[in-house]
Write a protein that holds these residues in place. Structure first.
Motif, mmCIF file in Angstrom:
data_model
loop_
_atom_site.group_PDB
_atom_site.id
_atom_site.type_symbol
_atom_site.label_atom_id
_atom_site.label_comp_id
_atom_site.label_asym_id
_atom_site.label_seq_id
_atom_site.Cartn_x
_atom_site.Cartn_y
_atom_site.Cartn_z
ATOM 1 N N THR A 40 46.894 -2.631 -11.980
ATOM 2 C CA THR A 40 45.872 -3.510 -12.544
ATOM 3 C C THR A 40 44.994 -2.746 -13.526
ATOM 4 O O THR A 40 44.741 -3.204 -14.632
ATOM 5 N N ALA A 41 44.549 -1.565 -13.143
ATOM 6 C CA ALA A 41 43.675 -0.768 -14.008
ATOM 7 C C ALA A 41 44.358 -0.382 -15.312
ATOM 8 O O ALA A 41 43.721 -0.310 -16.351
ATOM 9 N N ALA A 42 45.653 -0.144 -15.260
ATOM 10 C CA ALA A 42 46.383 0.284 -16.453
ATOM 11 C C ALA A 42 46.520 -0.833 -17.487
ATOM 12 O O ALA A 42 46.799 -0.568 -18.651
ATOM 13 N N LEU A 43 46.326 -2.067 -17.088
ATOM 14 C CA LEU A 43 46.539 -3.196 -18.000
ATOM 15 C C LEU A 43 45.374 -3.446 -18.958
ATOM 16 O O LEU A 43 45.538 -4.119 -19.961
ATOM 17 N N TYR A 44 44.203 -2.924 -18.649
ATOM 18 C CA TYR A 44 43.018 -3.280 -19.428
ATOM 19 C C TYR A 44 42.285 -2.041 -19.922
ATOM 20 O O TYR A 44 42.121 -1.069 -19.188
ATOM 21 N N PRO A 45 41.807 -2.061 -21.172
ATOM 22 C CA PRO A 45 41.103 -0.902 -21.711
ATOM 23 C C PRO A 45 39.637 -0.831 -21.275
ATOM 24 O O PRO A 45 38.998 0.209 -21.398
ATOM 25 N N LEU A 46 39.098 -1.937 -20.767
ATOM 26 C CA LEU A 46 37.668 -2.006 -20.450
ATOM 27 C C LEU A 46 37.431 -3.047 -19.366
ATOM 28 O O LEU A 46 38.109 -4.072 -19.338
ATOM 29 N N TYR A 47 36.486 -2.775 -18.503
ATOM 30 C CA TYR A 47 36.116 -3.727 -17.452
ATOM 31 C C TYR A 47 34.648 -4.082 -17.574
ATOM 32 O O TYR A 47 33.817 -3.205 -17.812
ATOM 33 N N HIS A 48 34.342 -5.348 -17.393
ATOM 34 C CA HIS A 48 32.953 -5.796 -17.369
ATOM 35 C C HIS A 48 32.538 -5.993 -15.915
ATOM 36 O O HIS A 48 33.206 -6.705 -15.178
ATOM 37 N N VAL A 49 31.442 -5.359 -15.540
ATOM 38 C CA VAL A 49 30.882 -5.531 -14.198
ATOM 39 C C VAL A 49 29.891 -6.681 -14.291
ATOM 40 O O VAL A 49 28.960 -6.649 -15.099
ATOM 41 N N VAL A 50 30.117 -7.716 -13.470
ATOM 42 C CA VAL A 50 29.337 -8.939 -13.570
ATOM 43 C C VAL A 50 28.526 -9.152 -12.300
ATOM 44 O O VAL A 50 29.037 -9.013 -11.190
ATOM 45 N N GLU A 51 27.258 -9.471 -12.468
ATOM 46 C CA GLU A 51 26.405 -9.901 -11.356
ATOM 47 C C GLU A 51 25.894 -11.289 -11.712
ATOM 48 O O GLU A 51 25.193 -11.454 -12.710
ATOM 49 N N GLY A 52 26.297 -12.270 -10.911
ATOM 50 C CA GLY A 52 25.962 -13.654 -11.243
ATOM 51 C C GLY A 52 26.701 -14.040 -12.508
ATOM 52 O O GLY A 52 27.915 -13.971 -12.584
ATOM 53 N N ASP A 53 25.959 -14.425 -13.547
ATOM 54 C CA ASP A 53 26.598 -14.777 -14.812
ATOM 55 C C ASP A 53 26.240 -13.777 -15.916
ATOM 56 O O ASP A 53 26.359 -14.056 -17.094
ATOM 57 N N LYS A 54 25.822 -12.569 -15.516
ATOM 58 C CA LYS A 54 25.378 -11.555 -16.473
ATOM 59 C C LYS A 54 26.238 -10.289 -16.368
ATOM 60 O O LYS A 54 26.509 -9.798 -15.278
ATOM 61 N N VAL A 55 26.680 -9.769 -17.514
ATOM 62 C CA VAL A 55 27.402 -8.492 -17.557
ATOM 63 C C VAL A 55 26.361 -7.381 -17.452
ATOM 64 O O VAL A 55 25.452 -7.290 -18.282
ATOM 65 N N GLU A 57 27.302 -3.914 -16.597
ATOM 66 C CA GLU A 57 27.882 -2.619 -16.957
ATOM 67 C C GLU A 57 29.252 -2.828 -17.574
ATOM 68 O O GLU A 57 29.855 -3.884 -17.409
ATOM 69 N N GLU A 58 29.728 -1.795 -18.278
ATOM 70 C CA GLU A 58 31.108 -1.757 -18.762
ATOM 71 C C GLU A 58 31.742 -0.486 -18.232
ATOM 72 O O GLU A 58 31.154 0.596 -18.331
ATOM 73 N N TRP A 59 32.934 -0.599 -17.636
ATOM 74 C CA TRP A 59 33.652 0.553 -17.096
ATOM 75 C C TRP A 59 34.913 0.772 -17.917
ATOM 76 O O TRP A 59 35.639 -0.179 -18.225
ATOM 77 N N VAL A 60 35.211 2.026 -18.203
ATOM 78 C CA VAL A 60 36.445 2.402 -18.887
ATOM 79 C C VAL A 60 37.317 3.119 -17.863
ATOM 80 O O VAL A 60 36.880 4.111 -17.267
ATOM 81 N N PRO A 61 38.550 2.649 -17.624
ATOM 82 C CA PRO A 61 39.405 3.295 -16.619
ATOM 83 C C PRO A 61 39.869 4.690 -17.077
ATOM 84 O O PRO A 61 39.998 4.944 -18.265
ATOM 85 N N THR A 62 40.080 5.561 -16.102
ATOM 86 C CA THR A 62 40.599 6.904 -16.365
ATOM 87 C C THR A 62 42.064 6.808 -16.795
ATOM 88 O O THR A 62 42.821 6.045 -16.228
ATOM 89 N N ARG A 63 42.433 7.574 -17.776
ATOM 90 C CA ARG A 63 43.815 7.573 -18.266
ATOM 91 C C ARG A 63 44.370 8.995 -18.239
ATOM 92 O O ARG A 63 43.627 9.965 -18.350
ATOM 93 N N GLY A 64 45.677 9.118 -18.104
ATOM 94 C CA GLY A 64 46.356 10.391 -18.284
ATOM 95 C C GLY A 64 46.310 11.364 -17.123
ATOM 96 O O GLY A 64 46.457 12.550 -17.309
ATOM 97 N N TRP A 65 46.128 10.892 -15.904
ATOM 98 C CA TRP A 65 46.117 11.836 -14.782
ATOM 99 C C TRP A 65 47.497 12.146 -14.317
ATOM 100 O O TRP A 65 48.460 11.556 -14.536
#
Length: 65
Positions: A40-55, A57-65
């Motif tokens: 799942t993590a490998a499919l997306y370049p960026l994740y939005h952390v949502v609380e209620g209807d508000k973003v 934080e933005e998380w970037v998954p680790t790549r290349g391990w």
């Protein structure tokens, strides 16, 4: 989807012994949702952390391990 590994999904019929391929002609789109977090993590370049209807934080998954 009856089972999957990180790289492979296995499709089986829900009714009967064989999958009716006439229901899925060449060119049909099948959507398979991954259930392994690495896949799942490998499919997306960026994740939005949502609380209620508000973003909040933005998380970037680790790549290349």
């Amino acid at each position: 989807l009856s089972a999957s590994t990180q790289e492979i999904g296995f499709v089986e019929s829900v009714e009967g012994q064989h999958l009716d391929l006439n229901l899925y002609p060449i060119g049909s789109l099948l959507y398979i949702l991954p259930w392994h977090s690495c896949a799942t993590a490998a499919l997306y370049p960026l994740y939005h952390v949502v609380e209620g209807d508000k973003v909040v934080e933005e998380w970037v998954p680790t790549r290349g391990w």
